[in-house]
Design an enzyme around this catalytic site. Structure first.
Site, PDB file in Angstrom:
ATOM      1  CD  GLU A 120      -2.961   0.837   2.489  1.00 34.70           C
ATOM      2  OE1 GLU A 120      -3.715   1.701   2.586  1.00 34.70           O
ATOM      3  OE2 GLU A 120      -3.176  -0.273   3.145  1.00 34.70           O
TER       4      GLU A 120
ATOM      5  CG  ASP B 269      -5.685  -5.385   2.762  1.00 39.69           C
ATOM      6  OD1 ASP B 269      -4.844  -4.952   3.736  1.00 39.69           O
ATOM      7  OD2 ASP B 269      -5.812  -4.586   1.593  1.00 39.69           O
TER       8      ASP B 269
ATOM      9  CG  ASP C 145      -7.437  -0.702   4.960  1.00 40.65           C
ATOM     10  OD1 ASP C 145      -6.717  -1.366   3.978  1.00 40.65           O
ATOM     11  OD2 ASP C 145      -8.913  -0.696   4.682  1.00 40.65           O
TER      12      ASP C 145
ATOM     13  CB  SER D  91       4.903 -20.714   5.298  1.00 41.97           C
ATOM     14  OG  SER D  91       5.357 -19.854   6.281  1.00 41.97           O
TER      15      SER D  91
END
Length: 974
Positions: A214, A448, A451, A370
């Site tokens: 972002e 996600d 923010d 991973s």
């Protein structure tokens, strides 16, 4: 308290012999560090003072019955107790024996108290961590959310740690304290249950998802158009790389995920969910600013518009390279037309702050990953499932993981655990491993869950719609080693803490912030607030104990439901032959028009989160028809067939698809997979990007005989990156230079590696493209772990999409004093091949026959405190290596390196395990380092050589197998 010792440390003479000379050298070195004038000479006794007692008996107050601690030849402890509380009290004691320095540093990180140990140089880091408030949230979880049973276990664990500390100090705890005592008066304080809970916040921070992406996308707007940025963040390649879950959907009737359901035609993940978010009280509260009715509903974020002619011209592409006389005008083209999107100094400041936060798990973004997969018994030689896991994290000394078994002598209501695997020192329970019924593994889901919000702030508050809302304010005091303190004021909006208060650059974030108009007057700039799921109290600690005792898939899913942060892919197998998968976590549902890819306008009340994806609607699988499940940070589910947006920034699936292909190849025509086959898959070194590019590189007409020598290395190469491979060394050097020429030199300075300088056009230049006098000198500002382009599998897809566009402006590179400008793909490839030849000549020598990937790609294990920042002599004493490794970025054997910085290993498979489900004693495991955190102890790095070779150790689980493997037994007595 510990007392009544009946035997000394169980160091065996045979083990000590090989280290005696180095211990003498160490003692002399410590005397030099201490200073002859101070008379603080240290001997071998100082070095050995903290080595744990591993035989005989020790009194441990609070136990209801004796606890046995049985250690094998590698010092791995297996604990046997009669009650749950005794078991966790003993675990705390043993963790402190082996790893207390590591535990103490971790809790100072999570509490923002590093300055108390290391002085004024850590004040800014502490201020940022205090602003996030990890320890504060952990305290809320302990006080308000965790079950009474979990609190009981946490208190017992803390009691065990404190029993170990009770009559020990300084060098009696760890060599690092002796060194730290030379410069300060630090003394460890008692361990608390909240210290353990807070560690999950640190884990969640390093696994937080796309926050760095972002920031990077926002910073790119200073030199790239919206279209160009999209090219550097391509869509997930579902046609090439399968997601984790390939069947199932949210059933329209029940509103729950059904592995057998077919997705509806209008199912599609977007920022505006087609489903209904979970109720606020099911997973924390959604943003209070998320309600509709704003008087100023505009201001949704935008990445700007494309260039006027619709092309893909790269701003600054005509820049000259470091040391060149001038830049060519070729490829400069149109400047970005993004209104107010360039020069994001504030977000650059945030990136700098993030680089300063200790990466306890690894470099966020490219590094965190991973592998984990499970194969049904129908495809294995054992007839039962096999489960493999290897988390990719930062190389640390000691390893992040501590292997351990936690066993009740008789499983009953009062003693309910029989589990073994990988633990975190400082936290009770087993994180990854198996019990007597099930096995499980983790990989990062990549949801996600963060923010950034741009906030219009003033002295009195922040703007929400037409109102000014007051900040939530708290004061924090940072104490500093040696005396003194600093006070900070933390301000929060409804979205979260105002992290811009921790950086002078961030105070100016709104000078040219990524927003569209209309928006509030920028004034002196916008602030930046962080919305993050881990800052809401949750129940993840409860999940650890539930998982440790789960007996079937239902119990496994019940544990997963509590595992709110960090969001992890959980794979499963049980002794009855079942396999499964669950995607858990607190994953936000965003409002329409907001997808989390760019900072959101905090002044818009509709920009807040609407809630969280209900657990019942998160994807899972149970005994899928294909007979195996692979998770390796790829997409969880096809975004076009799922009603919620999980993230726009998954890993791109190179590793996962390679594992799929290896499994399919093995089971073809009735083949079966063995435990050793699983181990071999974990060490697979093939490079997907090499497979794509090498045929093109071999077609390049190379006239320079020295470059041609190197090109010949690629002939007949099978794309595997073995340590002794000259072809792998040359290819990876070529790849690094392709990335630099095509992309790296076109990125803004905030993303390029610190110290590398270029002559470029100013980011806000509007002059003609041939105005060479407008060039300015810009030097990279990014830490080596997070600089771009890093060369991960996102860049594979960037290049794949451009391979057939031979005259793309991305292939343009300016002339230098030695090289002509490039205008096509093959011209740029030829120049990269030439640059790679001369770079490796400087690093490895003129004779290409002597080149090897392992000479470039090396791992040095560093103590994460004094081993990185201490005096040179301390670093020498505490660090180990280097080891020459195979593998590479986005290979299954994921020994990562950042192509923008060089070839040094920056993240690794931090452990590897292969669980033979049902026949537990035939399972295998390995750690990156060893069981001990004590430098010069026998088990400091005793597993590393085997780890580097891809070998595994036997993993005893049953009482009979553990007894056979035991070399030392310590009795902890009431």
């Amino acid at each position: 308290m510990p007392s009544n010792t009946t035997a000394s440390s169980a160091e065996k003479p045979a083990r000590r012999k090989g280290r005696r000379a180095r211990l003498v050298v160490l003692a002399l070195a410590l005397a030099l560090v201490a200073g002859v004038g101070c008379g603080a000479y240290w001997g071998v006794g100082t070095v050995r003072a903290s080595f744990p007692q591993t035989t005989g008996s020790i009194r441990l107050d609070g136990l209801s019955a004796p606890v046995d601690v049985k250690r094998d030849a590698n010092g791995i402890p297996q604990l046997y107790a009669s009650t749950d509380e005794d078991l966790f009290r003993a675990q705390g004691f043993v963790h402190a024996q082996d790893r207390f320095w590591e535990m103490d540093v971790r809790r100072h990180v999570t509490a923002g108290r590093l300055s108390e140990m290391f002085g004024a140089g850590q004040v800014e880091t502490d201020a940022f961590l205090r602003t996030l408030g990890w320890h504060r949230v952990a305290q809320q979880e302990f006080d308000e959310k965790l079950s009474p049973e979990t609190k009981k276990y946490l208190r017992a664990y803390a009691d065990g740690v404190n029993a170990y500390l009770a009559d020990r100090d300084g060098a009696d705890l760890s060599l690092e304290y002796a060194a730290l005592g030379l410069t300060g008066d630090y003394r460890p304080e008692k361990w608390t249950p909240v210290d353990s809970v807070a560690w999950l916040k640190a884990m969640a921070w390093d696994l937080r998802g796309n926050m760095q992406d972002e920031i990077d996308r926002s910073l790119m707007t200073s030199r790239l158009t919206e279209q160009q940025i999209k090219q550097l963040y391509p869509a997930y390649p579902y046609d090439l790389h399968q997601p984790v879950v390939t069947a199932g959907a949210v059933d329209e009737g029940s509103g729950k995920w059904d592995p057998e359901a077919e997705p509806s035609s209008d199912s599609a993940g977007s920022s505006d969910s087609a489903g209904s978010p979970g109720p606020p009280d099911s997973a924390g509260s959604p943003d209070s600013s998320g309600s509709p009715g704003s008087s100023d509903p505009s201001g949704s974020p935008g990445a700007g518009s494309s260039s006027q002619d619709g092309g893909t011209a790269v701003s600054g592409a005509g820049a000259s390279e470091s040391g060149s006389e001038s830049g060519s005008a070729a490829g400069q083209g149109a400047q970005t037309q993004l209104s107010g999107l360039s020069g994001l100094s504030g977000l650059s400041g945030l990136s700098d702050v993030l680089d300063g936060i200790p990466a306890l798990l690894g470099p966020n973004g490219s590094g965190i990953g991973s592998n984990s997969w499970v194969v049904s018994g129908s495809y294995t030689t054992t007839g039962k499932p096999l489960l493999a896991n290897d988390p990719h994290l930062a190389p640390q000394l000691p390893s992040l993981w501590a292997q351990m078994g936690l066993h009740c002598r008789a499983v009953s209501d009062k003693c309910s655990f029989d589990v073994a695997g990988y633990t975190f020192s400082g936290m009770p329970g087993v994180v990854i491993g198996h019990n007597q019924d099930i096995a499980w593994g983790f990989t990062n889901l990549g949801a996600d869950v963060t923010d950034l919000y741009l906030e219009k702030v003033s002295q009195t508050g922040w703007t929400s719609g037409s109102r000014i809302k007051p900040f939530k304010v708290r004061e924090e005091t940072i104490r500093i080693a040696g005396g003194g303190s600093k006070k900070i004021t933390v301000r929060e909006t409804d979205h979260g803490p105002l992290i811009s208060d921790r950086s002078s650059e961030l105070e100016r974030v709104g000078e040219r912030a990524p927003v569209t108009t209309p928006a509030p007057d920028r004034g002196n700039g916008f602030g930046v607030a962080l919305r993050w799921t881990a800052l809401d109290p949750g129940n993840s600690m409860d999940a650890v104990f539930k998982l440790n005792r789960a007996k079937d898939f239902e119990g496994f899913r019940a544990a997963a439901k509590d595992f709110e942060v960090p969001s992890q892919n959980l794979v499963y197998a049980d002794a009855e032959g079942n396999i499964g998968y669950q995607a858990p976590g607190r994953i936000p549902v965003r409002s329409e028009g907001f997808d989390g890819s760019m900072p959101a306008p905090g002044w818009n009340p509709t920009s807040g989160w609407k809630g969280y994806i209900p657990f019942d609607e998160l994807p899972y699988e149970y005994n899928p028809k294909r007979g195996y499940i692979v998770t390796a940070n790829q997409a969880v589910v096809d975004a076009g067939k799922y009603p919620y947006l999980i993230t726009k920034d998954y890993g791109y699936g190179s590793r996962s698809q390679r594992i799929h292909d290896l499994i399919e190849l093995k089971i073809k025509d009735g083949g079966k997979i063995s435990t050793d086959d699983m181990r071999t898959m974990q060490t697979d070194n093939q490079s997907e990007i090499a497979k794509l590019l090498t045929p093109h590189l071999l077609k390049i007409d190379v006239s320079d005989p020295y470059v041609r020598e190197a090109q010949k290395l690629l002939e007949g190469w099978d794309y595997t990156q073995e340590p002794d491979s000259g072809a792998a060394a040359y290819f990876n050097a070529v790849w690094r230079h392709v990335l630099r020429l095509a992309f790296g030199n076109k990125l803004p300075k905030e993303l390029r590696i610190r110290g590398e300088c270029l002559n470029v056009r100013p980011a806000d230049s509007t002059g003609p493209v041939d105005d060479l006098n407008s060039l300015v000198r810009e030097c990279g500002q990014r830490d080596s772990d997070s600089a771009q382009p890093d060369g991960g599998d996102r860049w594979y897809e960037v290049v794949r999409a451009l391979m057939d566009v031979e005259d793309s402006e991305w292939w343009q590179a300016p002339r230098t004093r030695k090289d002509a400008a490039t205008t096509t793909r093959d011209e740029l490839f030829a120049r990269a091949m030439q640059d790679a030849r001369w770079e490796l000549t400087a690093k490895l020598g003129k004779d290409v026959g002597s080149w090897s990937w392992g000479r470039l790609h090396q791992l040095t294990l560093e103590n994460q405190t004094l081993g990185t920042k201490g005096p040179g002599i301390l670093r020498w004493m505490l660090n180990r290596g280097p080891w020459s490794l195979g593998g590479g970025e986005a290979a299954v054997n994921a020994t990562g390196w950042n192509a923008a910085a060089g070839y040094e290993v920056t993240w690794v498979p931090s452990m590897r395990m292969v669980v033979n489900v049902g026949d537990w004693d035939k399972s295998r495991w390995i750690n990156l380092t060893g069981a001990s955190g004590h430098a010069y102890g026998d088990h400091y790095t005793d597993q590393t050589d085997k780890w580097a070779k891809g070998e595994l150790l036997d993993w005893a689980f049953t009482g009979k197998a553990v007894e056979a493997a035991t070399e030392d037994t310590l009795s902890l007595r009431p």
